[in-house]
Design a protein around this motif. Structure first.
Motif, short mmCIF file in Angstrom:
data_model
loop_
_atom_site.label_atom_id
_atom_site.label_comp_id
_atom_site.label_asym_id
_atom_site.label_seq_id
_atom_site.Cartn_x
_atom_site.Cartn_y
_atom_site.Cartn_z
N TYR A 65 0.86 -1.18 0.00
CA TYR A 65 0.00 0.00 0.00
C TYR A 65 0.90 1.24 0.00
CZ TYR A 65 -4.01 -2.93 1.11
OH TYR A 65 -5.00 -3.88 1.06
N TYR A 66 0.52 2.21 -0.82
CA TYR A 66 1.32 3.43 -0.94
C TYR A 66 0.52 4.65 -0.50
CZ TYR A 66 4.98 1.11 -3.71
OH TYR A 66 6.01 0.29 -4.13
N MET A 67 1.18 5.56 0.21
CA MET A 67 0.62 6.90 0.41
C MET A 67 1.57 7.90 -0.26
SD MET A 67 1.27 8.20 4.33
CE MET A 67 0.81 6.74 5.25
N VAL A 68 0.96 8.90 -0.90
CA VAL A 68 1.70 9.97 -1.56
C VAL A 68 1.56 11.21 -0.69
CG1 VAL A 68 2.01 11.28 -3.68
CG2 VAL A 68 1.12 8.94 -3.78
N ILE A 69 2.68 11.90 -0.42
CA ILE A 69 2.69 12.97 0.58
C ILE A 69 3.27 14.25 -0.02
CG2 ILE A 69 3.38 13.60 2.91
CD1 ILE A 69 4.03 10.64 3.40
N ASN A 70 2.58 15.35 0.21
CA ASN A 70 3.10 16.68 -0.05
C ASN A 70 4.30 16.90 0.87
OD1 ASN A 70 3.56 19.47 0.03
ND2 ASN A 70 1.54 19.98 0.83
N SER A 71 5.50 17.02 0.28
CA SER A 71 6.73 17.02 1.07
C SER A 71 7.66 18.12 0.59
CB SER A 71 7.45 15.67 0.95
OG SER A 71 6.59 14.60 1.28
N LYS A 72 8.77 18.31 1.35
CA LYS A 72 9.81 19.24 0.96
C LYS A 72 11.15 18.54 0.95
CE LYS A 72 8.45 24.03 1.89
NZ LYS A 72 8.79 24.51 0.54
N ALA A 73 11.91 18.74 -0.13
CA ALA A 73 13.29 18.26 -0.16
C ALA A 73 14.12 19.08 0.83
CB ALA A 73 13.86 18.38 -1.56
N THR A 74 15.16 18.47 1.36
CA THR A 74 16.01 19.17 2.33
C THR A 74 17.06 20.03 1.64
OG1 THR A 74 17.52 17.28 2.47
CG2 THR A 74 15.69 17.35 4.04
N VAL A 75 17.08 20.05 0.31
CA VAL A 75 18.02 20.87 -0.44
C VAL A 75 17.25 21.84 -1.33
CG1 VAL A 75 19.83 19.12 -0.44
CG2 VAL A 75 18.15 19.13 -2.28
N VAL A 107 8.36 24.38 -7.59
CA VAL A 107 7.13 24.58 -6.83
C VAL A 107 7.44 24.61 -5.33
CG1 VAL A 107 4.85 23.62 -6.34
CG2 VAL A 107 5.78 23.45 -8.62
N ASP A 108 6.81 25.51 -4.64
CA ASP A 108 6.94 25.61 -3.19
C ASP A 108 6.36 24.36 -2.51
OD1 ASP A 108 6.59 26.20 -0.50
OD2 ASP A 108 5.64 28.12 -0.82
N ARG A 109 5.13 24.02 -2.89
CA ARG A 109 4.48 22.81 -2.35
C ARG A 109 3.64 22.17 -3.44
NH1 ARG A 109 3.01 26.48 1.03
NH2 ARG A 109 0.79 26.22 0.62
N LEU A 110 3.56 20.86 -3.40
CA LEU A 110 2.72 20.10 -4.32
C LEU A 110 1.56 19.55 -3.50
CD1 LEU A 110 5.64 20.23 -5.58
CD2 LEU A 110 5.05 18.15 -6.80
N GLU A 111 0.45 20.30 -3.48
CA GLU A 111 -0.64 20.02 -2.54
C GLU A 111 -1.63 18.99 -3.08
OE1 GLU A 111 -0.87 24.25 -0.13
OE2 GLU A 111 -2.25 23.94 -1.80
N THR A 112 -2.35 18.37 -2.16
CA THR A 112 -3.51 17.49 -2.41
C THR A 112 -3.31 16.54 -3.58
OG1 THR A 112 -4.67 19.12 -3.80
CG2 THR A 112 -5.05 19.22 -1.43
N PRO A 113 -2.27 15.71 -3.57
CA PRO A 113 -2.00 14.85 -4.73
C PRO A 113 -3.02 13.73 -4.88
CG PRO A 113 -0.58 14.24 -2.90
CD PRO A 113 -1.31 15.49 -2.47
N GLN A 114 -3.11 13.22 -6.10
CA GLN A 114 -3.87 12.01 -6.40
C GLN A 114 -3.18 11.29 -7.55
OE1 GLN A 114 -7.74 12.35 -8.20
NE2 GLN A 114 -8.21 10.19 -7.92
N VAL A 115 -3.20 9.96 -7.52
CA VAL A 115 -2.64 9.13 -8.59
C VAL A 115 -3.75 8.22 -9.11
CG1 VAL A 115 -0.92 7.39 -9.20
CG2 VAL A 115 -0.35 9.16 -7.53
N TRP A 116 -3.85 8.09 -10.44
CA TRP A 116 -4.80 7.14 -11.02
C TRP A 116 -4.22 6.59 -12.31
CZ3 TRP A 116 -5.16 12.32 -11.78
CH2 TRP A 116 -5.46 12.79 -13.06
#
Length: 226
Positions: A65-75, A107-116
């Motif tokens: 099972y996968y969850m996709v998360i709005n995240s930030k790289a550390t660089v 992009v600053d943030r990649l919000e509310t993702p969905q995959v299909w």
């Protein structure tokens, strides 16, 4: 259901329900604490921190099972270090880092993702969010002029497999204007009873009508009112 947890410690929480009305928290803290993780990206790795907006893919993929998360790289600068990372689990209780699906560096943030999935192609939706004082020059260079200064835009990316990496879908890969002229944010694509896909969104604080999703031969995505 996975959700953004703002408690102490913050992270991604998990809740369960037998009727989708009454929900019970699982455990006494987040199943994905807010800390630095490392996922594969391209031929290397990327360190990232989860922020919010977890999306749980509803079916297991090869036992995971996968969850996709709005995240930030550390660089990188804050105006361009947004990414979409994954965590994976076989029991939904114990999670480990999976691949990074998308890291456009614009992009600053990649919000509310969905995959299909459709016709052996994988699609990724996210809301491109810019809340930094300046919008990334990379963003301004890759989108049409009418979106260059937008603080929110709806984007559709595509890949050959679930794990990506994802890149802009062919042609018009932003879905900001609905066929009836409405705007919207936080899109969701649903499989319709006739086998086709529809898109719903939030507009003026309300749920929109359903718009039919049309796929081009090259994978391009567009919408119609019927």
């Amino acid at each position: 259901m996975v959700f953004t947890a703002h408690g102490t410690p913050p992270g991604i929480g998990l809740a369960v329900s037998d009727d989708l009305m009454e929900w019970e928290l699982v455990g006494d803290g987040p199943v994905v604490p807010q800390q630095v993780y490392q996922g594969t990206w391209g031929d290397g790795t990327l360190d990232w921190i989860p922020l919010a907006d977890p999306y749980l893919y509803p079916e297991p993929i090869q036992g995971w099972y996968y969850m996709v998360i709005n995240s930030k790289a550390t660089v990188g600068p804050d105006s361009g270090n947004g990414c979409l990372s994954t965590m994976r689990s076989q029991d939904m209780l114990h999670w480990e880092p999976g691949p990074v699906l998308c890291y456009p560096r614009s992009v600053d943030r990649l919000e509310t993702p969905q995959v299909w999935e459709h016709a052996d192609r994988w699609y990724l939706y996210f809301g491109a969010a810019h809340d930094q004082p300046q919008i990334s020059a990379n963003w301004a260079a890759e989108v049409p002029p009418e979106l260059a200064e937008r603080r929110r835009a709806n984007c559709v990316y595509m890949a050959e497999s679930f794990v990506g990496p994802y890149s802009p879908a062919p042609g018009q890969w932003w879905l900001d204007a609905m066929p009836d002229g409405r705007g919207g944010y936080i899109h969701k694509v649903l499989h319709g009873p006739d086998g086709g896909d529809v898109l719903i969104t939030t507009t003026d604080g309300k749920l929109s009508p359903a718009y039919r999703v049309v796929y081009g031969e090259d994978g391009a995505v567009s919408l119609t009112s019927r």
